[in-house]
Design a protein around this motif. Structure first.
Motif, PDB file in Angstrom:
ATOM      1  N   LEU A 284      48.215  52.062  27.650  1.00 25.08           N
ATOM      2  CA  LEU A 284      48.348  52.633  28.992  1.00 25.08           C
ATOM      3  C   LEU A 284      48.638  54.129  28.933  1.00 25.08           C
ATOM      4  O   LEU A 284      48.106  54.904  29.737  1.00 25.08           O
ATOM      5  CB  LEU A 284      49.454  51.909  29.761  1.00 25.08           C
ATOM      6  N   ASP A 285      49.494  54.533  28.012  1.00 24.66           N
ATOM      7  CA  ASP A 285      49.849  55.953  27.894  1.00 24.66           C
ATOM      8  C   ASP A 285      48.631  56.817  27.575  1.00 24.66           C
ATOM      9  O   ASP A 285      48.523  57.958  28.065  1.00 24.66           O
ATOM     10  CB  ASP A 285      50.899  56.150  26.801  1.00 24.66           C
ATOM     11  N   ASP A 286      47.705  56.286  26.774  1.00 26.51           N
ATOM     12  CA  ASP A 286      46.554  57.063  26.324  1.00 26.51           C
ATOM     13  C   ASP A 286      45.379  57.020  27.296  1.00 26.51           C
ATOM     14  O   ASP A 286      44.319  57.589  27.013  1.00 26.51           O
ATOM     15  CB  ASP A 286      46.083  56.555  24.953  1.00 26.51           C
ATOM     16  N   ALA A 287      45.551  56.333  28.404  1.00 22.28           N
ATOM     17  CA  ALA A 287      44.465  56.208  29.386  1.00 22.28           C
ATOM     18  C   ALA A 287      44.415  57.464  30.247  1.00 22.28           C
ATOM     19  O   ALA A 287      45.013  57.526  31.327  1.00 22.28           O
ATOM     20  CB  ALA A 287      44.660  54.959  30.234  1.00 22.28           C
ATOM     21  N   LYS A 288      43.686  58.478  29.808  1.00 27.90           N
ATOM     22  CA  LYS A 288      43.638  59.767  30.498  1.00 27.90           C
ATOM     23  C   LYS A 288      43.033  59.657  31.895  1.00 27.90           C
ATOM     24  O   LYS A 288      43.400  60.413  32.807  1.00 27.90           O
ATOM     25  CB  LYS A 288      42.829  60.774  29.671  1.00 27.90           C
ATOM     26  N   ASP A 289      42.093  58.730  32.071  1.00 26.75           N
ATOM     27  CA  ASP A 289      41.412  58.582  33.356  1.00 26.75           C
ATOM     28  C   ASP A 289      41.986  57.450  34.202  1.00 26.75           C
ATOM     29  O   ASP A 289      41.408  57.098  35.243  1.00 26.75           O
ATOM     30  CB  ASP A 289      39.916  58.338  33.125  1.00 26.75           C
ATOM     31  N   GLY A 290      43.081  56.873  33.767  1.00 27.79           N
ATOM     32  CA  GLY A 290      43.725  55.829  34.545  1.00 27.79           C
ATOM     33  C   GLY A 290      43.412  54.422  34.058  1.00 27.79           C
ATOM     34  O   GLY A 290      42.571  54.222  33.172  1.00 27.79           O
ATOM     35  N   VAL A 291      44.099  53.450  34.649  1.00 30.23           N
ATOM     36  CA  VAL A 291      43.998  52.050  34.234  1.00 30.23           C
ATOM     37  C   VAL A 291      43.770  51.169  35.467  1.00 30.23           C
ATOM     38  O   VAL A 291      44.352  51.398  36.531  1.00 30.23           O
ATOM     39  CB  VAL A 291      45.279  51.587  33.508  1.00 30.23           C
ATOM     40  N   ILE A 292      42.916  50.152  35.285  1.00 30.37           N
ATOM     41  CA  ILE A 292      42.721  49.104  36.287  1.00 30.37           C
ATOM     42  C   ILE A 292      43.336  47.823  35.734  1.00 30.37           C
ATOM     43  O   ILE A 292      43.029  47.410  34.611  1.00 30.37           O
ATOM     44  CB  ILE A 292      41.227  48.884  36.588  1.00 30.37           C
ATOM     45  N   TYR A 293      44.203  47.211  36.520  1.00 26.90           N
ATOM     46  CA  TYR A 293      44.836  45.959  36.106  1.00 26.90           C
ATOM     47  C   TYR A 293      44.200  44.814  36.880  1.00 26.90           C
ATOM     48  O   TYR A 293      44.035  44.881  38.098  1.00 26.90           O
ATOM     49  CB  TYR A 293      46.343  46.020  36.371  1.00 26.90           C
ATOM     50  N   PHE A 294      43.826  43.737  36.181  1.00 25.20           N
ATOM     51  CA  PHE A 294      43.105  42.605  36.771  1.00 25.20           C
ATOM     52  C   PHE A 294      43.850  41.316  36.453  1.00 25.20           C
ATOM     53  O   PHE A 294      44.033  40.962  35.290  1.00 25.20           O
ATOM     54  CB  PHE A 294      41.678  42.566  36.208  1.00 25.20           C
ATOM     55  N   CYS A 295      44.282  40.605  37.499  1.00 25.38           N
ATOM     56  CA  CYS A 295      44.997  39.335  37.308  1.00 25.38           C
ATOM     57  C   CYS A 295      44.758  38.450  38.529  1.00 25.38           C
ATOM     58  O   CYS A 295      44.922  38.898  39.667  1.00 25.38           O
ATOM     59  CB  CYS A 295      46.485  39.569  37.101  1.00 25.38           C
ATOM     60  N   MET A 296      44.421  37.187  38.283  1.00 29.32           N
ATOM     61  CA  MET A 296      44.181  36.228  39.368  1.00 29.32           C
ATOM     62  C   MET A 296      45.382  35.317  39.600  1.00 29.32           C
ATOM     63  O   MET A 296      45.244  34.231  40.181  1.00 29.32           O
ATOM     64  CB  MET A 296      42.936  35.392  39.052  1.00 29.32           C
ATOM     65  N   GLY A 297      46.550  35.731  39.170  1.00 28.94           N
ATOM     66  CA  GLY A 297      47.763  34.982  39.458  1.00 28.94           C
ATOM     67  C   GLY A 297      48.071  33.906  38.435  1.00 28.94           C
ATOM     68  O   GLY A 297      47.419  33.788  37.395  1.00 28.94           O
ATOM     69  N   SER A 298      49.093  33.091  38.765  1.00 30.28           N
ATOM     70  CA  SER A 298      49.549  32.064  37.835  1.00 30.28           C
ATOM     71  C   SER A 298      48.891  30.717  38.065  1.00 30.28           C
ATOM     72  O   SER A 298      48.879  29.869  37.173  1.00 30.28           O
ATOM     73  CB  SER A 298      51.070  31.908  37.959  1.00 30.28           C
ATOM     74  N   ASN A 299      48.328  30.487  39.249  1.00 30.89           N
ATOM     75  CA  ASN A 299      47.715  29.189  39.554  1.00 30.89           C
ATOM     76  C   ASN A 299      46.222  29.149  39.253  1.00 30.89           C
ATOM     77  O   ASN A 299      45.662  28.070  39.083  1.00 30.89           O
ATOM     78  CB  ASN A 299      47.930  28.829  41.024  1.00 30.89           C
ATOM     79  N   ILE A 300      45.578  30.298  39.235  1.00 29.66           N
ATOM     80  CA  ILE A 300      44.130  30.357  39.015  1.00 29.66           C
ATOM     81  C   ILE A 300      43.876  31.071  37.695  1.00 29.66           C
ATOM     82  O   ILE A 300      44.308  32.208  37.510  1.00 29.66           O
ATOM     83  CB  ILE A 300      43.430  31.115  40.155  1.00 29.66           C
ATOM     84  N   LYS A 301      43.203  30.416  36.795  1.00 34.82           N
ATOM     85  CA  LYS A 301      42.913  31.009  35.492  1.00 34.82           C
ATOM     86  C   LYS A 301      41.569  31.732  35.527  1.00 34.82           C
ATOM     87  O   LYS A 301      40.575  31.207  36.035  1.00 34.82           O
ATOM     88  CB  LYS A 301      42.906  29.933  34.409  1.00 34.82           C
ATOM     89  N   SER A 302      41.539  32.918  34.965  1.00 38.66           N
ATOM     90  CA  SER A 302      40.291  33.677  34.896  1.00 38.66           C
ATOM     91  C   SER A 302      39.264  32.963  34.023  1.00 38.66           C
ATOM     92  O   SER A 302      38.054  33.162  34.188  1.00 38.66           O
ATOM     93  CB  SER A 302      40.555  35.079  34.346  1.00 38.66           C
ATOM     94  N   THR A 303      39.709  32.130  33.082  1.00 32.06           N
ATOM     95  CA  THR A 303      38.781  31.395  32.225  1.00 32.06           C
ATOM     96  C   THR A 303      37.957  30.383  33.013  1.00 32.06           C
ATOM     97  O   THR A 303      36.932  29.911  32.535  1.00 32.06           O
ATOM     98  CB  THR A 303      39.550  30.652  31.117  1.00 32.06           C
ATOM     99  N   HIS A 304      38.404  30.033  34.220  1.00 33.15           N
ATOM    100  CA  HIS A 304      37.653  29.086  35.041  1.00 33.15           C
ATOM    101  C   HIS A 304      36.621  29.760  35.931  1.00 33.15           C
ATOM    102  O   HIS A 304      35.911  29.085  36.675  1.00 33.15           O
ATOM    103  CB  HIS A 304      38.613  28.267  35.902  1.00 33.15           C
ATOM    104  N   LEU A 305      36.554  31.076  35.876  1.00 33.65           N
ATOM    105  CA  LEU A 305      35.496  31.754  36.614  1.00 33.65           C
ATOM    106  C   LEU A 305      34.139  31.372  36.026  1.00 33.65           C
ATOM    107  O   LEU A 305      33.988  31.309  34.792  1.00 33.65           O
ATOM    108  CB  LEU A 305      35.673  33.271  36.533  1.00 33.65           C
ATOM    109  N   PRO A 306      33.132  31.117  36.851  1.00 33.38           N
ATOM    110  CA  PRO A 306      31.792  30.832  36.323  1.00 33.38           C
ATOM    111  C   PRO A 306      31.296  31.984  35.443  1.00 33.38           C
ATOM    112  O   PRO A 306      31.680  33.141  35.640  1.00 33.38           O
ATOM    113  CB  PRO A 306      30.940  30.690  37.586  1.00 33.38           C
ATOM    114  N   GLU A 307      30.454  31.663  34.501  1.00 36.04           N
ATOM    115  CA  GLU A 307      30.002  32.661  33.523  1.00 36.04           C
ATOM    116  C   GLU A 307      29.344  33.859  34.192  1.00 36.04           C
ATOM    117  O   GLU A 307      29.552  35.008  33.774  1.00 36.04           O
ATOM    118  CB  GLU A 307      29.027  32.009  32.541  1.00 36.04           C
ATOM    119  N   GLU A 308      28.558  33.604  35.258  1.00 34.04           N
ATOM    120  CA  GLU A 308      27.862  34.730  35.895  1.00 34.04           C
ATOM    121  C   GLU A 308      28.843  35.692  36.565  1.00 34.04           C
ATOM    122  O   GLU A 308      28.616  36.915  36.566  1.00 34.04           O
ATOM    123  CB  GLU A 308      26.830  34.237  36.916  1.00 34.04           C
ATOM    124  N   LYS A 309      29.948  35.177  37.097  1.00 38.06           N
ATOM    125  CA  LYS A 309      30.932  36.056  37.722  1.00 38.06           C
ATOM    126  C   LYS A 309      31.741  36.792  36.655  1.00 38.06           C
ATOM    127  O   LYS A 309      32.093  37.962  36.814  1.00 38.06           O
ATOM    128  CB  LYS A 309      31.840  35.248  38.652  1.00 38.06           C
TER     129      LYS A 309
END
Length: 520
Positions: A284-309
């Protein structure tokens, strides 16, 4: 001088009367996000010096010394729960709220409350001679569990994982009209069009009928079976709640009219910022252009997103100059671009507090949106179920979020949403404005929770906070009997006036006829 000494002694006595109280917290199984809210209350009370016992499915790893867990083991897998929620998102927008209410009122209550009440560890507690000064119970289709207060002869405080709703309003004798108070399952705000008010009224009425005629009788049976020696009936206990804490704040949602025993304590789960793991801190410290944080919470796992998404996100991220941190439960994800860090678990609050984080892609859960706004971070919302559509809609109207609807996720829509937020400084500016409002309060959520809990203990349930509306029937509360009486009175007056006018006209007519006869 004597008067001052007496006053000081009385104040010390009041403080001492609430110090070291024995407090029971009942946090039934469910999503971890709900547990985090309850744990926030219980940890705050333990840190304030109280002896806290907590019934939950998620024992703390490093609890305070006066925090005791009574652990509940849960059989249902999180994967099944997660997939059910993604299926819910694909349902028709008109019928989705009806499906969710059915899911809540039919699938959870008997199983969840029955599981808690019949668990060996809970049965052991109920058969013990332990005493508690106050009982805190989560309000989320858990009314039968209010009987813990009866069993231990203690005041009851409930806490909601949402803002105000039918479930909490019934406990304090208030109601919010559907003309401006949107149902929590709808993506409406307090400014609704005619058709939104029309549909909102239908959902609100359906919820109330389903809740009172179908759902509450099930809870009553559970209550009666588990607490046969309760001094108060189920109906009486529902009207004997000392205080209700809400997981909201007027700066984050829509203002409501509350009685004095309904308290905003949104953000109770937010902890003091802690140091990040060394590799994450450097990333995070070395991110000169900023950081995007992505999280779908504790009840929904990102691994369950369909492959195309999933691939849509990966391709869009690969074109960015910003770095991305994604809570993704499988750290061996294929085709990761060089500007992406994937972790199965991440300290969300600590990441959002980092100055280089510029954007949060979220499912729109109330905990996540609250934490983001606490730190002044704009959002891209991908709502799936529950109150998430409403939370994201509020954020969009507040000018600090963009909606990315789940069915519409493509590489192009992801790119457009990210560029919209990052290229327009108004989103960040509006998020920081809400953050300033949210932080500007006389007491923190933890201090608020501790103060009001101790207030209830000091004043032995604080019955003086309860409104007389709790003693009124539906007809009396809405003045239907008064309106009927007024209508009858007006009708009688109108009939009498018509009768008198008719009599006068008849008399005038007869008098006129008599005069004519005399003339001839």
């Amino acid at each position: 001088m004597v008067a001052l000494n007496i006053t000081a002694a009385l104040l010390l006595l009041l403080v001492a009367s609430s110090e070291g109280a024995r407090i029971l917290g009942v946090l039934p199984p469910g999503g971890k996000s709900h547990f985090y809210i309850g744990a926030g209350y219980m940890k705050a009370l333990a840190e304030a010096g109280h002896d806290v016992t907590v019934i939950s499915s998620f024992p703390l790893k490093n609890p305070p010394k006066n925090y005791r867990d009574i652990e509940l083991t849960v059989d249902q897998t999180e994967e099944e729960y997660d997939e059910n929620m993604l299926d819910y998102k694909s349902s028709n927008w008109f019928t989705a709220p009806f499906h969710m209410l059915y899911f809540l009122y039919e699938m959870f209550p008997d199983g969840m409350c029955g599981f808690v009440l019949n668990h060996p560890n809970v049965v052991k507690l109920l058969n013990s001679d332990e005493k508690f000064d106050v009982v805190l119970v989560q309000t989320f289709i858990t009314e039968a569990l209010y009987g813990f207060a009866q069993h231990f002869d203690a005041p009851l405080i409930s806490f909601s994982t949402l803002g105000s709703s039918l479930w909490t309003d019934n406990l304090v004798g208030t109601s919010a009209t559907p003309s401006y108070a949107a149902h929590f399952l709808l993506s409406y705000t307090d400014n609704m069009s005619f058709w939104q008010r029309f549909y909102n009224t239908i959902i609100t009425a359906y919820d109330k009928l389903y809740y009172e005629w179908r759902y509450l009788p099930v809870q009553k049976k559970l209550y009666d079976a588990a607490f046969p020696n309760a001094k108060l009936t189920f109906e009486q206990q529902m009207k004997n709640v000392s205080l209700v804490f809400l997981n909201t704040h007027f700066s984050l949602g829509n203002p409501r009219s509350y009685p004095p025993n309904m308290i905003d304590a949104g953000g109770i789960q937010i902890q003091e910022t802690k140091p990040l793991p060394q590799d994450l801190q450097k990333y995070l410290d070395d991110a000169k252009d900023g950081v995007i944080y992505f999280c779908m919470g504790s009840n929904i796992k990102s691994t369950h997103l369909p492959e195309e998404k999933r691939n849509a996100f990966l391709k869009a991220f690969s074109k960015l100059k910003q770095r991305v941190v994604w809570k993704f439960e499988d750290e061996t994800m294929l085709n990761q671009p060089p500007n992406l860090m994937v972790r199965a678990w991440l300290p969300q609050n600590d990441i959002l507090a980092h100055p280089n984080v510029k954007l949060f892609i979220t499912h729109g859960g109330l905990l996540s949106t609250t934490e983001a706004l606490y730190h002044g971070i704009p959002l891209i919302g991908i709502p799936i179920f529950g109150d998430q559509p409403m939370n994201v809609e509020k954020a969009v109207r507040g000018g600090y979020a963009v909606l990315l609807d789940y069915p519409d996720i493509t590489e192009q829509t992801v790119e457009e949403a990210i560029s919209t937020v990052l290229d327009d400084p108004s989103y960040s500016r509006n998020a920081k404005l809400v953050s300033d409002r949210f932080r500007d309060k006389p007491m923190s959520p933890k201090e608020t929770a501790v103060y009001w809990t101790e207030y209830v203990i000091r004043h032995r349930g604080a019955p003086h906070l309860r409104t007389a509306a709790l003693n009124l029937s539906l007809v009396q509360y809405h003045l239907l009997d008064v309106y009927v009486a007024m209508f009858v009175i007006v009708l009688l007056v109108a009939v009498m006036n018509m009768y008198l006018v008719k009599k006068i006209l008849l008399k005038v007519r007869r008098s006129s006829l008599n005069r004519k006869k005399k003339l001839f």
